[in-house]
Scaffold this motif. Structure first.
Motif, PDB file in Angstrom:
ATOM      1  N   PRO A 351       0.675  -1.316  -0.086  1.00 17.75           N
ATOM      2  CA  PRO A 351       0.063  -0.037  -0.033  1.00 17.75           C
ATOM      3  C   PRO A 351       0.678   1.338   0.068  1.00 17.75           C
ATOM      4  CG  PRO A 351      -1.023  -1.627   1.602  1.00 17.75           C
ATOM      5  CD  PRO A 351       0.252  -2.300   1.015  1.00 17.75           C
ATOM      6  N   ALA A 352       0.515   2.294  -0.825  1.00 16.95           N
ATOM      7  CA  ALA A 352       1.154   3.498  -0.986  1.00 16.95           C
ATOM      8  C   ALA A 352       0.634   4.768  -0.213  1.00 16.95           C
ATOM      9  CB  ALA A 352       1.337   3.758  -2.580  1.00 16.95           C
ATOM     10  N   GLU A 353      -0.402   4.684   0.247  1.00 14.88           N
ATOM     11  CA  GLU A 353      -0.994   5.885   0.955  1.00 14.88           C
ATOM     12  C   GLU A 353      -0.229   6.663   1.919  1.00 14.88           C
ATOM     13  OE1 GLU A 353      -2.764   2.862   0.249  1.00 14.88           O
ATOM     14  OE2 GLU A 353      -4.024   3.756  -1.145  1.00 14.88           O
ATOM     15  N   TRP A 379       9.591   2.246   0.394  1.00 13.71           N
ATOM     16  CA  TRP A 379       8.595   1.597  -0.394  1.00 13.71           C
ATOM     17  C   TRP A 379       9.219   0.687  -1.475  1.00 13.71           C
ATOM     18  CZ3 TRP A 379       6.879   0.997  -5.325  1.00 13.71           C
ATOM     19  CH2 TRP A 379       5.498   0.495  -5.544  1.00 13.71           C
ATOM     20  N   ASP A 390      -1.725  -4.789  -3.321  1.00 12.22           N
ATOM     21  CA  ASP A 390      -2.333  -3.492  -3.705  1.00 12.22           C
ATOM     22  C   ASP A 390      -2.132  -3.096  -5.208  1.00 12.22           C
ATOM     23  OD1 ASP A 390      -3.620  -1.148  -4.132  1.00 12.22           O
ATOM     24  OD2 ASP A 390      -2.917  -0.383  -2.167  1.00 12.22           O
ATOM     25  N   ALA A 393      -1.189   0.200  -6.071  1.00  9.27           N
ATOM     26  CA  ALA A 393       0.164   0.949  -5.320  1.00  9.27           C
ATOM     27  C   ALA A 393       1.115   1.615  -6.340  1.00  9.27           C
ATOM     28  CB  ALA A 393       0.335   0.049  -4.498  1.00  9.27           C
TER      29      ALA A 393
END
Length: 409
Positions: A351-353, A379, A390, A393
């Motif tokens: 996930p990148a949020e 990341w 995800d 992402a």
């Protein structure tokens, strides 16, 4: 004069934080709240040589400023000048036996190409000193008529004592100012000046040099500082958000420009924050045209270096830091670019949020690009070690890195 084409800036979900940035005039961090339109003026090149890494580092810093503001869903009104007539340009043209106008046009065109390749967002107004002369002359006349300027052998000088706030940008004492004035284009030892620090507003015509009709001033050409003042006041007005440039411009250029504007308008300050980028060195000395120790962006591009890697090399150093360009700096940037591109090329990932938030927070904190790069590194390392599920992402990371850091993956 036209600028260069703008690269598209992807829109990110939600919005970023307001920018907190170092202000030279207060020597502290200030949080800027520009309103719906953020206004920034950045001093441009004197086009007698190609864009070197020091230039690129400065414009990269103020490109980040724009990207942070755009991410807060503001518009940005960005103005930049080109000092397309000045002593260094005329001296270079004479040395190389070329027309000074042709030299300025050639190097300005190359600057545009470099800015385009590096994905620097262009100014809305890109104004040359020559085209600004019709707006400069009335300002000099106003200063003279108000007693804030005086004539000396046909030249017109600004009286620094006419501005009670003179000295508040650089915060230097008179002795330090005098030394820097002599080093950076001033003439503190000229007999007849009211104050050794007084800068020239209008240089009377010299034989063999270009000159223009100055109305009641006589034929001549503008001084360095009044050029930027005329352009900034015309397009941005007083009290704009950021006056930017390299740290070598704090004095005399930004100090004198602020005093010119303040004497003209009776308002203070000219800019809400004076923001200055550090100097880049090569072989232990500051990169400068006078020393000839330059690494040119155009040369790196011709050698096949990806402009995104050049940009990452710049981003790896805090904008206010003085640092040295080395082969290792570039090699590290190329390797980082390869890792990032490999990471976002996979169909899914971690996930990148949280990463987007980290980048936003780093840049809002005095443009801490190195911290933002480390966040993306983490990341990318997770992606390499164990991937993720995800599917969106990699696209989120690509858009965030493009929008906020100006690096296309």
């Amino acid at each position: 004069m036209h600028a260069w084409p703008a690269s598209e800036v992807p829109a990110l979900p939600d919005k970023g934080r307001d920018l907190r940035i170092h202000d030279t005039a207060t020597d502290g961090l200030v949080t800027l709240d520009p309103g719906p339109v953020a206004r920034i003026y950045v001093c441009g090149i004197t086009p007698y040589d190609a864009t070197h890494i020091g230039h690129a580092a400065t414009y990269n810093a103020f490109d980040l400023v724009q990207r942070v503001w755009l991410d807060t869903k503001r518009q940005v009104h960005y103005v930049q000048n080109v000092t397309d007539v000045d002593d260094p340009l005329l001296e270079r043209a004479q040395r190389d036996n070329v027309d000074w106008v042709a030299l300025a046009e050639q190097e300005t065109a190359l600057f545009r190409e470099d800015m385009t390749a590096l994905r620097m967002l262009p100014p809305q107004q890109y104004i040359g000193a020559v085209e600004a002369i019709p707006g400069i002359v009335p300002l000099v006349e106003r200063l003279r008529d108000a007693g804030a300027a005086y004539e000396l052998e046909g030249d017109i000088y600004f009286s620094v004592e006419s501005d009670p706030n003179f000295g508040k940008v650089s915060r230097l004492d008179a002795a330090a100012m005098r030394l820097l004035s002599a080093e950076r284009g001033g003439d503190p030892d000229r007999p007849g000046k009211k104050n050794p620090l007084d800068p020239m507003l209008w240089m009377a015509a010299r034989e063999g040099e270009p000159s223009w009709d100055g109305g009641s001033l006589g034929r001549g050409r503008p001084g360095w500082h009044i050029e930027c003042v005329a352009i900034a006041l015309d397009h941005l007005g007083m009290g704009f958000d950021i006056q930017g440039g390299g740290s070598n411009l704090a004095f005399p250029h930004h100090e004198m420009g602020a005093s010119h504007a303040q004497a003209l308008t009776g308002e203070f300050p000219m800019a809400k924050a004076y923001v200055h980028a550090g100097m880049v060195a090569l072989h232990g000395e500051k990169m400068s045209k006078s020393k000839g120790n330059l690494v040119f962006v155009s040369t790196l591009r011709r050698e096949g270096v990806d402009p995104a890697a050049i940009r990452l090399a710049l981003l790896a150093h805090h904008y206010r830091a003085d640092w040295e360009w080395t082969d290792q700096v570039l090699q590290d940037a190329v390797a980082r670019l390869d890792r990032w591109r490999a990471a976002v090329s996979r169909p899914d990932g971690p996930p990148a949020e949280t990463l987007v938030t980290e980048i936003r927070e780093a840049l809002a904190n005095d443009l801490d690009a190195p911290a933002a790069l480390v966040a993306v590194d983490r990341w990318a390392a997770l992606q390499q070690e164990r991937g993720g599920t995800d599917e969106g992402a990699p696209g989120v990371v690509s858009r965030a890195v493009d929008a906020l850091l100006g690096v296309a993956l």
